[in-house]
Motif scaffolding. Structure first.
Motif, PDB file in Angstrom:
ATOM      1  N   VAL A  39       0.699  -1.244  -0.185  1.00 22.22           N
ATOM      2  CA  VAL A  39      -0.025  -0.005   0.071  1.00 22.22           C
ATOM      3  C   VAL A  39       0.879   1.223  -0.047  1.00 22.22           C
ATOM      4  CG1 VAL A  39      -1.615   1.393   1.221  1.00 22.22           C
ATOM      5  CG2 VAL A  39      -1.897  -1.012   1.083  1.00 22.22           C
ATOM      6  N   SER A  79       1.504   2.222  -4.483  1.00 25.08           N
ATOM      7  CA  SER A  79       0.469   2.823  -4.372  1.00 25.08           C
ATOM      8  C   SER A  79      -0.628   2.447  -5.680  1.00 25.08           C
ATOM      9  CB  SER A  79       0.334   4.205  -4.200  1.00 25.08           C
ATOM     10  OG  SER A  79       0.865   5.009  -5.602  1.00 25.08           O
ATOM     11  N   VAL A 133      -3.345  -0.052  -4.506  1.00 23.09           N
ATOM     12  CA  VAL A 133      -4.270   0.120  -3.541  1.00 23.09           C
ATOM     13  C   VAL A 133      -5.658  -0.451  -3.547  1.00 23.09           C
ATOM     14  CG1 VAL A 133      -5.547   1.897  -2.345  1.00 23.09           C
ATOM     15  CG2 VAL A 133      -3.358   2.142  -2.508  1.00 23.09           C
ATOM     16  N   SER A 142      -7.214  -3.530  -1.752  1.00 24.01           N
ATOM     17  CA  SER A 142      -8.367  -3.422  -0.942  1.00 24.01           C
ATOM     18  C   SER A 142      -9.403  -4.614  -1.276  1.00 24.01           C
ATOM     19  CB  SER A 142      -9.209  -1.965  -1.412  1.00 24.01           C
ATOM     20  OG  SER A 142     -10.290  -1.964  -0.971  1.00 24.01           O
ATOM     21  N   PHE A 201      -6.183   3.873   1.184  1.00 23.63           N
ATOM     22  CA  PHE A 201      -6.471   2.657   1.705  1.00 23.63           C
ATOM     23  C   PHE A 201      -7.443   2.514   2.556  1.00 23.63           C
ATOM     24  CE2 PHE A 201      -5.725  -1.367   3.805  1.00 23.63           C
ATOM     25  CZ  PHE A 201      -6.153  -2.256   2.853  1.00 23.63           C
ATOM     26  N   TYR A 217     -11.673   7.854  -3.395  1.00 17.83           N
ATOM     27  CA  TYR A 217     -11.259   6.715  -3.080  1.00 17.83           C
ATOM     28  C   TYR A 217     -12.519   6.073  -2.077  1.00 17.83           C
ATOM     29  CZ  TYR A 217      -6.797   6.690  -4.982  1.00 17.83           C
ATOM     30  OH  TYR A 217      -5.653   6.914  -5.674  1.00 17.83           O
TER      31      TYR A 217
END
Length: 190
Positions: A58, A62, A65, A69, A125, A177
């Motif tokens: 994470v 990146s 992510v 997840s 995240f 996000y």
């Protein structure tokens, strides 16, 4: 090498490459979910290895992510106590990084991006885990970051505070996000 160490090594290697083949993503997640669910709570070696690998991916890769997840959400759907443990681990890491950022004795190495970059990535995240973490907790987290950035700027309003601007900006650009896995609830829209 003990079998659990071998399993941990293989599983962590798989986590590191998760999402690199979009054709096999679903298969990879299902393949990784079984040993995580079967061993995470009982085997400290595997648990620590998985948590540290998830954190490393994470904060160092990146672009993965959403892949990580997805894995955590599948694990959570099958055994929510593990999803909760993962979310709490990332929350704890964020707390440690915040404490590190205000410790004047800590001087980052030249190759490190600093604690606030990692905190930003953890925020993103955690935001994608809205099926694991209460939305109200995520909204509170965003509010706290925004308030902190405003307070930093207000400490010396006559001059710019680059850290305050960075925290404010990175918090705002992380909002999408929150919506990465579905429509926002009415509470979140408010």
């Amino acid at each position: 090498m003990p079998p659990i160490v071998e399993l941990s090594k293989t599983l962590c290697g798989d986590i590191n490459t998760l999402g690199e083949s979009s054709k096999k993503y679903v298969e990879d997640v299902e393949f990784m979910t079984a040993p995580i669910i079967g061993n995470f709570e009982n085997e400290k070696t595997l648990r620590d290895a998985v948590l540290n690998t998830l954190f490393a991916v994470v904060t160092e890769q990146s672009q993965k992510v959403l892949h990580i997840s997805g894995l955590v959400q599948v694990v959570n759907a099958k055994k929510s106590s593990i999803g909760k443990t993962i979310a709490e681990f990332f929350h704890q890491k964020a707390q440690e990084l915040i404490e590190q950022s205000i410790n004047e004795e800590v001087i980052p190495e030249s190759f490190e991006t600093g604690p606030w970059n990692k905190i930003k990535l953890i925020l993103r995240f955690l935001s994608t885990l809205s099926t694991v973490i209460k939305e109200s907790s995520l909204v509170t987290l965003y509010s706290q970051f925004l308030k902190h950035s405003i307070d930093l700027q207000n400490n010396e309003p006559e001059k710019r505070c680059p850290l305050a601007e960075a925290i404010y900006y990175n918090t705002l650009i992380s909002i999408p996000y929150l919506l990465s896995f579905g429509e926002p609830s009415e509470a979140m829209k408010e």
